[in-house]
Design an enzyme around this catalytic site. Structure first.
Site, mmCIF file in Angstrom:
data_model
loop_
_atom_site.group_PDB
_atom_site.id
_atom_site.type_symbol
_atom_site.label_atom_id
_atom_site.label_comp_id
_atom_site.label_asym_id
_atom_site.label_seq_id
_atom_site.Cartn_x
_atom_site.Cartn_y
_atom_site.Cartn_z
ATOM 1 N N GLU A 105 0.659 -1.030 -0.036
ATOM 2 C CA GLU A 105 0.224 0.194 0.040
ATOM 3 C C GLU A 105 0.959 1.262 -0.256
ATOM 4 O OE1 GLU A 105 -2.228 -1.418 3.656
ATOM 5 O OE2 GLU A 105 -4.173 -1.132 2.220
ATOM 6 N N GLU A 125 -4.058 -9.371 4.077
ATOM 7 C CA GLU A 125 -4.787 -9.011 5.209
ATOM 8 C C GLU A 125 -6.041 -9.950 5.518
ATOM 9 O OE1 GLU A 125 -3.564 -7.033 3.269
ATOM 10 O OE2 GLU A 125 -2.693 -5.208 4.135
#
Ligand code: NAI
Length: 703
Positions: A105, A125
């Site tokens: 990210e 995640e």
């Protein structure tokens, strides 16, 4: 500071340096922000490169901060990414080795990305019950396309950088470096090139400004939802991944970002997410033994010997062959060796047929395997694992012989499931070299390895076995010596409860269905039929002599007296059709149970599924509390790992201890007191273990 700042001519270099994987903890985030401010303030700097020191670009969130407020302390990851994206000078991410989660990210917030080949890229995640929470679901589809991005986000699996770089139309990587070694030089060169372009008037590219569309959005997301529902019915996160990526195609960027954030925060509170995060930490914690230092030097294991080529010996050998370690199997008779070898080959061939193993790899593995009838041939092995008949006399002879023949320092392990490891160690003059390595059947498949630590087992030996377990891809949990070790000692209480439930009015099918709905892979009676009901019978016969006061339901003995040992005899708690494994409720068994109730003067009552589940699961919990208190297990999370990896406990519930914590120990203790009042049950057993009673009274938890 865990991010370093250096200037190379007109390019600033920010290097994340937070070993082992440059987790984006608070200090690292501060370091990046300061570096960025410095670079912005320095007129000599024209561009910025962000990279990672050591073995990773960045593995994402810092596990040390997991669940603590520090994880969100400002500057949080979102604001760091925003700062990079809004920098007035071009920012180039130089990515290598590992680029995952928050690391990816972060890279997506940079203006340019250059990747080294061989880098593992992922948004994992979902494996922790979450979705990416720092823009991953909004930015990745913009650079990879909706489908490729959603596949990565929903699976959480890593993809190699060169594969991603080869995807048509991808904008994730501006360039693939020639090699990891040249990455930095290439990044500096790219930084200078884009700085010159900027000076010429070109605007800095931002991922957020890219379009995000799917030509058949409605149909595609419908399809994706159905897929995900089938694959992950007990986990909420995968479906939320679809929602978030769909939002990227339908909302403005900042709106999508807020939507992602809201999902992330809500998921964080779910029991499934807590369970998965617990398991993540528990798995890492299991390999740490309180009194064995982490840097304890280990023994070298290059050659392995296995004694006994039966059910367990063959499977155990395969683990080491799969890890590339040569194995020699010793047996008493050539026929036994041939049989064992044939089974190993058959298992590998089945994998080849399923396309899971290449034929040439099969040959490589078998080439590492040799056999012998003589102890002289295994004398130089670094580790020998005994898997002979479960009889103390037989084990005694084997260990006396091993003591006489094996080289000094060799590890002498036993796979016993019920015998006293200290007693076995006492057959040798080197009890410090003896340990239990309790594999589960089928040993080449099951993840769990109970490492049974004898009273004299050496620390360096334990360190060695824990390391080796990782190499053969097992989850190793240390257990002290006691009857049944951690797992089987607990399961005995669970089986006892299953028996009492039958006496009181339940059917095997009702019990199995209830606990399977709770999430166990298989209920106790189907499990008994698979493993063989005679095993439990033998254990009970021993108990009747050794612990005459222990209460059991007679139903399981009556079943065995009918010759119904399970699938292997074509009948057990259930009926089976020839060659099939489907459990068919048996009239004969139900009649036997009801006659037994009559003979005992028991009036059957209707038992709710809730009571079934609670009695089965809380029986595990109560025994586990004793196990913890006695120091047989060193932490509650170890017990959870045993049940998750060896006994089919539902992953999304995090293991029996985590589940009890979720229910609340006060409630668990109250339920136990209720169960103690059942006339057929064992009132003494249901006295909450002292540790459980104490934690319940103090409002505390196991984990
Ligand atoms: P098995 O009966 O399938 O195999 C035992 C093998 O040992 C036979 O091939 C036999 O010929 C050989 N053997 C016996 N005495 C020997 C000796 N003195 N020297 C060399 N070889 C000898 O038994 P299984 O099921 O593989 O069990 C082996 C051990 O593993 C036992 O201690 C058992 O408690 C333990 N275990 C078994 C599990 C299971 O599910 N079957 C699970 C975990 C542990």
């Amino acid at each position: 500071m865990t991010a370093e700042y250096k200037v190379h001519g007109d390019v600033a270099l920010i290097t994340l340096n937070n070993p082992p994987v440059n987790g984006l903890g608070y200090e690292t985030r501060v370091g990046i922000t300061r570096g960025l401010e410095q670079a912005e303030a320095d007129p000599a700097v024209k561009a910025i490169v962000v990279t990672g020191a050591g073995k990773a670009f960045s593995g994402g969130a810092d596990i040390k901060e997991f669940g603590s407020p520090k994880a969100y302390q400002d500057p949080n990851l979102l604001s760091v990414i925003l700062a990079l994206e809004n920098a007035s000078k071009p920012v180039v991410a130089a990515i290598h080795s590992v680029c995952m989660g928050g690391g990816l990210e972060l890279a997506l917030g940079c203006h340019y990305r250059l990747a080294a080949p061989g880098c593992k890229v992922a948004l994992p995640e979902v494996k922790l019950g979450l979705i990416p929470g720092a823009g991953g679901t909004q930015r990745l589809p913009r650079v990879l396309g909706v489908e490729a991005a959603l596949n990565m986000i929903v699976s959480g699996e890593p993809v190699a950088s060169e594969r991603l770089a080869g995807l048509p139309g991808q904008k994730l990587f501006d360039q693939l470096a020639a090699s990891p070694a040249s990455l930095l030089d290439e990044a500096l060169a790219l930084a200078r090139k884009v700085a010159a372009q900027q000076a010429g008037g070109s605007v800095l590219p931002r991922v957020r400004d890219l379009p995000c569309r799917h030509p058949q959005g409605d149909a595609y997301f419908q399809f994706a939802r159905n897929m995900v529902k089938g694959m992950a019915k007990n986990f909420p996160a995968p479906a939320k991944c679809v929602d978030a990526v769909e939002a990227a195609t339908r909302m403005k960027f900042d709106q999508g970002l807020a939507f992602e954030r809201e999902i992330f925060i809500n998921l964080m509170q779910t029991p499934e997410c807590r369970a998965l995060r617990h398991v993540f930490a528990a798995e890492r914690a299991a390999s740490k033994i309180p009194d064995v230092p982490e840097d304890q030097p280990a023994r070298k294991i290059e050659q392995v010997a296995v004694i006994g080529a039966g059910t367990m010996g063959g499977g155990i050998a395969m683990n080491f062959l799969n890890a590339g370690l040569p194995v020699k199997i010793l047996e008493m008779k050539p026929e036994a060796l041939e049989r064992g070898l044939a089974t190993i080959r058959k298992n590998y061939e089945a994998q080849v047929k399923k396309g899971k193993l290449k034929p040439e790899v099969l040959e490589q593995r078998l080439a590492l395997l040799s056999t012998t009838l003589s102890y002289g041939d295994i004398r130089d092995a670094d580790l020998v694992i005994e898997a002979v008949f479960e009889e103390m006399g037989v084990k005694q002879k084997v260990f006396e012989t091993l003591d006489q023949t094996m080289k000094p320092g060799a590890i002498l392990a036993t796979n016993t499931s019920t015998l006293d490891v200290d007693k076995i160690a006492s057959f040798t003059k080197r009890p410090q070299d003896v340990v239990g390595m309790h594999f589960f059947s089928p040993a080449n498949v099951m993840k769990l390895l109970e490492v049974v630590r004898g009273g004299k087992t050496a620390k360096d030996l334990l360190a060695t076995v824990m390391q080796l377990a990782k190499k053969i891809k097992k989850t190793a949990v240390v257990s002290g010596v006691c009857d049944g070790f951690i797992g089987n000692r607990m399961i005995e209480q669970y089986s006892r409860q299953a028996g009492f439930l039958l006496e009181e009015g339940a059917t095997p099918e009702q019990v199995d269905k209830a606990i399977e709905r709770f999430g166990f892979a298989m209920g106790p009676f189907r499990m008994g039929d698979l493993a063989g009901n005679d095993i439990g019978w033998a254990i009970r016969k021993r108990r009747y002599v050794e612990q005459p006061g222990m209460k059991y339901s007679k139903t399981a003995d009556l079943l065995c007296e009918m010759g119904r040992f399970g699938q292997k005899t074509g009948a057990g708690w259930y009926d089976y059709q020839a060659g099939k494994r489907d459990a068919i409720p048996s009239e004969l068994v139900n009649k036997m149970i009801s006659e037994h109730r009559q003979a005992q003067g028991i009036t059957p009552r209707k038992i709710s599924d809730e009571e079934i589940v609670q009695r089965l699961v809380f029986s595990l919990v109560n025994e586990a509390a004793h196990i913890l208190e006695e120091g047989i297990a060193s932490k509650a999370s170890d017990i959870d790992m045993v049940y998750l990896t060896g006994y089919g406990f539902p992953l999304w519930r995090g293991g029996p201890m985590q589940y009890a914590d979720t229910v609340g120990l006060f409630n668990v203790a109250q339920a136990m007191k209720r169960f103690a009042r059942n006339p057929q049950d064992d009132a003494a057993f249901w006295q909450p273990a002292p540790l459980l009673a104490r934690l319940a009274a103090e409002g505390k938890t196991f984990n």
